[in-house]
Structures are given as C-alpha cells and as structure tokens.
Motif scaffolding. Structure first.
Motif, PDB file in Angstrom:
ATOM      1  N   MET A  26      40.391  33.932  37.305  1.00 43.63           N
ATOM      2  CA  MET A  26      41.642  33.917  38.061  1.00 43.63           C
ATOM      3  C   MET A  26      42.854  33.920  37.130  1.00 43.63           C
ATOM      4  N   ALA A  27      42.727  33.288  35.966  1.00 45.84           N
ATOM      5  CA  ALA A  27      43.821  33.338  34.988  1.00 45.84           C
ATOM      6  C   ALA A  27      44.027  34.772  34.509  1.00 45.84           C
ATOM      7  N   ASP A  30      45.717  36.709  37.326  1.00 46.99           N
ATOM      8  CA  ASP A  30      47.144  36.371  37.415  1.00 46.99           C
ATOM      9  C   ASP A  30      47.942  37.119  36.346  1.00 46.99           C
ATOM     10  N   LYS A  31      47.377  37.221  35.156  1.00 49.05           N
ATOM     11  CA  LYS A  31      48.036  37.945  34.070  1.00 49.05           C
ATOM     12  C   LYS A  31      48.153  39.429  34.428  1.00 49.05           C
ATOM     13  N   LYS A  33      48.285  40.700  37.407  1.00 46.83           N
ATOM     14  CA  LYS A  33      49.270  40.847  38.481  1.00 46.83           C
ATOM     15  C   LYS A  33      50.682  40.876  37.922  1.00 46.83           C
ATOM     16  N   GLU A  34      50.939  40.060  36.888  1.00 43.07           N
ATOM     17  CA  GLU A  34      52.257  40.058  36.270  1.00 43.07           C
ATOM     18  C   GLU A  34      52.589  41.414  35.668  1.00 43.07           C
ATOM     19  N   LYS A  39      47.586  42.599  43.404  1.00 37.97           N
ATOM     20  CA  LYS A  39      46.712  41.442  43.539  1.00 37.97           C
ATOM     21  C   LYS A  39      45.254  41.885  43.554  1.00 37.97           C
ATOM     22  N   ASN A  66      39.799  33.327  45.324  1.00 38.49           N
ATOM     23  CA  ASN A  66      40.235  34.045  46.525  1.00 38.49           C
ATOM     24  C   ASN A  66      39.138  34.899  47.163  1.00 38.49           C
TER      25      ASN A  66
END
Length: 245
Positions: A26-27, A30-31, A33-34, A39, A66
């Motif tokens: 998930m980390a 998230d990276k 997605k940035e 997503k 998720n």
C-alpha cells in the motif's frame, strides 16, 4: 495497472506476513498515486483456516488495505458468503479459481464450469472472479469460456453482477480476443505478460494499456504495435499465439 494481486498460493506465512505485505504494497501504491494520479487496488490473499481468515481480513482493513483475494473453493462457499455479507468488510472480494479443476475438469463427473467459475462465486458475493481463458496456457474450450463469463453478468433477481477476469498466460496480443469475446467490462489477468517484457514490468503494463486503448479505438493490435514501442516489443516477443506450450 488498475489492480495488483497476490499469488493464490501466498497467504500469511512467518517469512511473509499479511501485515508486512499490505503495509509495504500500500505504501508503494500511495507513491504511485502521487506520481500518476491513479488509484490502484491491491487484492491481498487472506485465505486461511477458520477463524484465522477473519483475523486476516481485519488486519488488511486496519492497515489500509483496499481489497482481498480468497480461494473460494478451498475456503468454502458458505464461509465466503458470510464474509461478503459481513457489514464490517468494506472492501471488494476477488475470487480465485484455485482447486476448480477438481470440480469441473473430469469428463464424466463433477460440476459444470459455468457453475464452478461463474454462478456459484457470484451467488456468494464475489466482486471479481479469476477464470481460465482459452487464449493463453489454459486448456479451455472457447465456447465454454464465454458461457462462464456470461454466468457472471446475466440478470439474476437481487444479485449483483460479478466481473470476469480472464487469465492464464495472457499477453498484450490476446487482449483484443478477450474483449471481442466477452466485452470491455472485464479485468485482464496478466503476470508473465507484464514481468517478462524485455523492457521491464513497467513497459509490460504500458503495453497492456496500449492494447486496450487500441481495441477501444477499433485498431488491430498488430497495427497499434507499429506506433507504440512497448506494445510492439510485446507483439514481437509473443505475437497473439497461445503461451505455455
């Protein structure tokens, strides 16, 4: 990719715990997605003995996961239904076909594949189901594959549709066949077709996007491959022929 998943044989091991895995992946998402603004869902395998499967799901949700993956036949259909109907489970469930061959592959006995791979996992609450496709390495009759996918989406009173996920040696050159046969509201399952790409897995993922975009624009994959490097390399490696032989 829109979704990444665990292998069905990976669950909660001492050397690879669900907590460590969901936190790390998930980390990474998230990276990503940035950087991309998109997503991605991570379907983490929670299949386990009772009641450990429920602890695994709680761990996933507590650490920001998720999505979950369940080997629905070894886990048990009634257990999966209980999970799907549990209001505390707020993330999608991907059903994996592991063990399905024992149910439907015998010529004289068992349960038909359209029930094993389509209707039954849908009835117990699956959101996505992994099913073997005839284009890659899986020994599947094309007509039966289409029947299996239809079981996921045809109208059933009070039952939501389930997204079919053709898989098994799928390469970018096969995308147009899958979308031709069962439509565009599907999830393409790809592993080796991404990670074995000569330019690396990022290019492998891009090649699949290019193949999907080409089909949606009514452009044959061979023609699109001349204009897109990643897809061109993939077509050069595998073409559109079956894999695994």
């Amino acid at each position: 990719m829109d979704v990444v998943k665990d292998d069905e044989l990976i669950s909660g091991h001492a050397f690879n715990t669900i907590e460590d895995r969901v936190t790390a992946v998930m980390a990474g998402l998230d990276k990503a997605k940035e950087e991309t603004g998109e997503k991605t869902i991570y379907m983490i395998n929670v299949t386990d003995n009772l009641p450990k499967v429920y602890d695994n799901i709680a761990t996933v949700q507590a650490h920001g996961g998720n999505g979950i993956l369940i080997n629905y036949l070894p886990q048990g259909l009634s257990v999966v239904q209980h999970i799907a109907e549990d209001p505390s489970v707020k993330i999608p469930i991907q059903m994996h076909m592991d063990f399905a061959g024992v149910w439907y592959c015998d010529a004289w006995s068992g349960v038909t594949s359209k029930l094993t791979l389509g209707k039954l996992p849908r009835l117990v609450g699956g959101d996505v189901v992994v099913m073997p496709a005839p284009y890659g390495k899986a020994p599947v009759v094309p007509e039966r594959f289409i029947q299996n996918a239809m079981e996921c989406v045809y109208p059933l009173p009070g039952i939501k549709p389930m997204m079919p996920m053709p898989s098994g040696g799928i390469t970018p050159g096969m995308v147009e066949f899958a979308m031709r046969d069962i439509g565009s509201n599907i999830m393409i399952g790809a592993g080796g077709g991404i990670h074995s790409h000569e330019m690396g897995p990022t290019s492998g993922a891009i090649a699949f996007r290019q193949a999907i975009d080409a089909f949606m624009a009514c452009i044959p994959a061979k023609k699109a491959a001349k204009e897109h490097k990643e897809l061109g390399v993939a077509m050069g490696m595998w073409g559109s022929k079956k894999t695994g032989k």
